[in-house]
Motif scaffolding. Structure first.
Motif, PDB file in Angstrom:
ATOM      1  N   GLU B  15       9.688   5.353   7.127  1.00 38.51           N
ATOM      2  CA  GLU B  15       8.484   6.155   7.352  1.00 38.51           C
ATOM      3  C   GLU B  15       7.941   6.676   6.030  1.00 38.51           C
ATOM      4  OE1 GLU B  15       9.612   9.167  10.342  1.00 38.51           O
ATOM      5  OE2 GLU B  15       7.988   8.332  11.552  1.00 38.51           O
ATOM      6  N   GLY B  16       6.626   6.599   5.900  1.00 39.91           N
ATOM      7  CA  GLY B  16       5.981   7.076   4.689  1.00 39.91           C
ATOM      8  C   GLY B  16       5.692   5.987   3.683  1.00 39.91           C
ATOM      9  N   ASP B  17       6.378   4.844   3.830  1.00 40.91           N
ATOM     10  CA  ASP B  17       6.129   3.732   2.913  1.00 40.91           C
ATOM     11  C   ASP B  17       4.750   3.128   3.168  1.00 40.91           C
ATOM     12  OD1 ASP B  17       9.528   2.339   2.828  1.00 40.91           O
ATOM     13  OD2 ASP B  17       8.628   4.097   1.858  1.00 40.91           O
ATOM     14  N   THR B  18       4.251   2.407   2.180  1.00 40.40           N
ATOM     15  CA  THR B  18       3.022   1.618   2.320  1.00 40.40           C
ATOM     16  C   THR B  18       3.395   0.143   2.374  1.00 40.40           C
ATOM     17  OG1 THR B  18       1.617   3.224   1.181  1.00 40.40           O
ATOM     18  CG2 THR B  18       0.873   0.938   1.185  1.00 40.40           C
ATOM     19  N   VAL B  19       2.777  -0.592   3.287  1.00 37.68           N
ATOM     20  CA  VAL B  19       3.078  -2.017   3.423  1.00 37.68           C
ATOM     21  C   VAL B  19       1.809  -2.840   3.288  1.00 37.68           C
ATOM     22  CG1 VAL B  19       5.091  -1.633   4.876  1.00 37.68           C
ATOM     23  CG2 VAL B  19       2.855  -2.007   5.932  1.00 37.68           C
ATOM     24  N   THR B  20       1.986  -4.056   2.806  1.00 37.34           N
ATOM     25  CA  THR B  20       0.893  -5.025   2.709  1.00 37.34           C
ATOM     26  C   THR B  20       1.318  -6.312   3.395  1.00 37.34           C
ATOM     27  OG1 THR B  20       0.090  -4.107   0.622  1.00 37.34           O
ATOM     28  CG2 THR B  20      -0.569  -6.363   1.160  1.00 37.34           C
ATOM     29  N   LEU B  21       0.547  -6.712   4.374  1.00 34.94           N
ATOM     30  CA  LEU B  21       0.819  -7.943   5.108  1.00 34.94           C
ATOM     31  C   LEU B  21      -0.210  -8.989   4.690  1.00 34.94           C
ATOM     32  CD1 LEU B  21       1.422  -6.437   8.666  1.00 34.94           C
ATOM     33  CD2 LEU B  21       2.982  -6.583   6.728  1.00 34.94           C
ATOM     34  N   ASN B  22       0.250 -10.224   4.569  1.00 35.62           N
ATOM     35  CA  ASN B  22      -0.596 -11.277   4.031  1.00 35.62           C
ATOM     36  C   ASN B  22      -0.909 -12.352   5.069  1.00 35.62           C
ATOM     37  OD1 ASN B  22      -0.386 -10.422   1.093  1.00 35.62           O
ATOM     38  ND2 ASN B  22       1.766 -10.692   1.628  1.00 35.62           N
ATOM     39  N   CYS B  23      -2.091 -12.924   4.925  1.00 35.37           N
ATOM     40  CA  CYS B  23      -2.507 -14.004   5.802  1.00 35.37           C
ATOM     41  C   CYS B  23      -3.333 -14.994   4.992  1.00 35.37           C
ATOM     42  CB  CYS B  23      -3.327 -13.468   6.969  1.00 35.37           C
ATOM     43  SG  CYS B  23      -3.987 -14.745   8.060  1.00 35.37           S
ATOM     44  N   ASN B  75      -3.303  -3.619   5.025  1.00 36.00           N
ATOM     45  CA  ASN B  75      -2.529  -2.526   4.436  1.00 36.00           C
ATOM     46  C   ASN B  75      -2.302  -1.424   5.449  1.00 36.00           C
ATOM     47  OD1 ASN B  75      -2.043  -3.271   1.673  1.00 36.00           O
ATOM     48  ND2 ASN B  75      -4.216  -2.991   1.298  1.00 36.00           N
ATOM     49  N   ILE B  76      -1.108  -0.894   5.445  1.00 35.15           N
ATOM     50  CA  ILE B  76      -0.804   0.274   6.257  1.00 35.15           C
ATOM     51  C   ILE B  76      -0.174   1.309   5.342  1.00 35.15           C
ATOM     52  CG2 ILE B  76       0.321   1.190   8.318  1.00 35.15           C
ATOM     53  CD1 ILE B  76       0.650  -1.687   9.304  1.00 35.15           C
ATOM     54  N   THR B  77      -0.816   2.452   5.209  1.00 36.84           N
ATOM     55  CA  THR B  77      -0.276   3.513   4.360  1.00 36.84           C
ATOM     56  C   THR B  77       0.453   4.542   5.215  1.00 36.84           C
ATOM     57  OG1 THR B  77      -2.331   4.768   4.525  1.00 36.84           O
ATOM     58  CG2 THR B  77      -2.135   3.236   2.674  1.00 36.84           C
ATOM     59  N   ALA B  78       1.354   5.280   4.577  1.00 33.66           N
ATOM     60  CA  ALA B  78       2.095   6.352   5.254  1.00 33.66           C
ATOM     61  C   ALA B  78       2.601   5.891   6.614  1.00 33.66           C
ATOM     62  CB  ALA B  78       1.215   7.592   5.385  1.00 33.66           C
ATOM     63  N   THR B  79       3.370   4.811   6.617  1.00 37.53           N
ATOM     64  CA  THR B  79       3.795   4.201   7.881  1.00 37.53           C
ATOM     65  C   THR B  79       4.553   5.191   8.756  1.00 37.53           C
ATOM     66  OG1 THR B  79       5.730   3.337   6.719  1.00 37.53           O
ATOM     67  CG2 THR B  79       3.870   1.840   7.054  1.00 37.53           C
TER      68      THR B  79
END
Lengths: 112, 108
Positions: B15-23, B75-79
């Motif tokens: 929780e709180g991490d930022t993630v980047t998903l690619n397509c 992008n998802i911030t503050a997961t």
């Protein structure tokens, strides 16, 4: 407003049988698409209908067929079921083509 | 052959991490790229992208499309734990072609 509704939600069939899955789109949506989703994979396109005409067909055998009715609801039929047909079958409706797809909860088919 | 490739296939964060998903995609007649979130059964719509370089944003989620390099990122911030789901990318040409999805798990 009701979303996309599908029936049945779950069903179990044996090899060689046939199955009919049903879908009612969101009111006002004239396009219905069918997808097969096997566990761990993304949805695979089967058919698209718009105004009761087939607008697209994915790479599925002739055992798969579909139709759209005057009220825009749709049926997906699968004949001579194989074990590999076990999957979640998703129906989606949209107002435009192409456009945002609204998915139903799916029909989970298990073939024994 | 037309294809849509998502990476990574799975991702575990806190929780709180930022993630980047690619397509990334290769389709003959590109019309739009869509992102969906699938938690149990029905994928739910997140974004539709048609133009390069224009970021779409909804709360902590954002997405952008690069039509020259043929890819998009989500992008998802503050997961949060509620972000745990499979995220699907789909590209529309003659039909809608989906990638295999990225399974995101957010741990408390």
């Amino acid at each position: 407003d009701a979303g996309v509704t599908q029936s049945p939600t779950h069903l179990i069939k044996t090899r060689g049988q046939h199955v009919t899955l049903r879908c009612s789109p969101i009111s006002g949506h004239k396009s219905v698409s069918w997808y097969q989703q096997v566990l761990g994979q993304g949805p695979q396109f089967i058919f698209q209908y718009y105004e009761k005409e087939e607008r697209g067909r994915g790479n599925f055998p002739d055992r798969f067929s579909a139709r759209q009715f005057p009220n825009y609801s749709s049926e997906l039929n699968v004949n001579a079921l194989l074990l590999g047909d076990s999957a979640l079958y998703l129906c989606a409706s949209s107002f435009l083509i192409p456009g945002e797809l609204f998915f139903g909860e799916g029909s989970r088919l298990t073939v024994l | 052959e037309d294809k849509v490739v998502q990476s990574p296939l799975s991702l575990v964060v806190h929780e709180g991490d930022t993630v980047t998903l690619n397509c990334s995609y290769e389709v003959t007649n590109f019309r739009s790229l869509l992102w969906y979130k699938q938690e149990k059964k029905a994928p739910t719509f997140l974004f539709m992208l048609t133009s390069s370089g224009i970021e779409k944003k909804s709360g902590r989620l954002s997405s952008i499309l690069d039509k020259k390099e043929l890819f998009s990122i989500l992008n998802i911030t503050a997961t949060q734990t509620g972000d745990s789901a499979v995220y699907l990318c789909a590209v529309s040409d003659h039909d809608m072609r989906f990638g295999a999805g990225t399974r995101l798990t957010v741990k408390p």
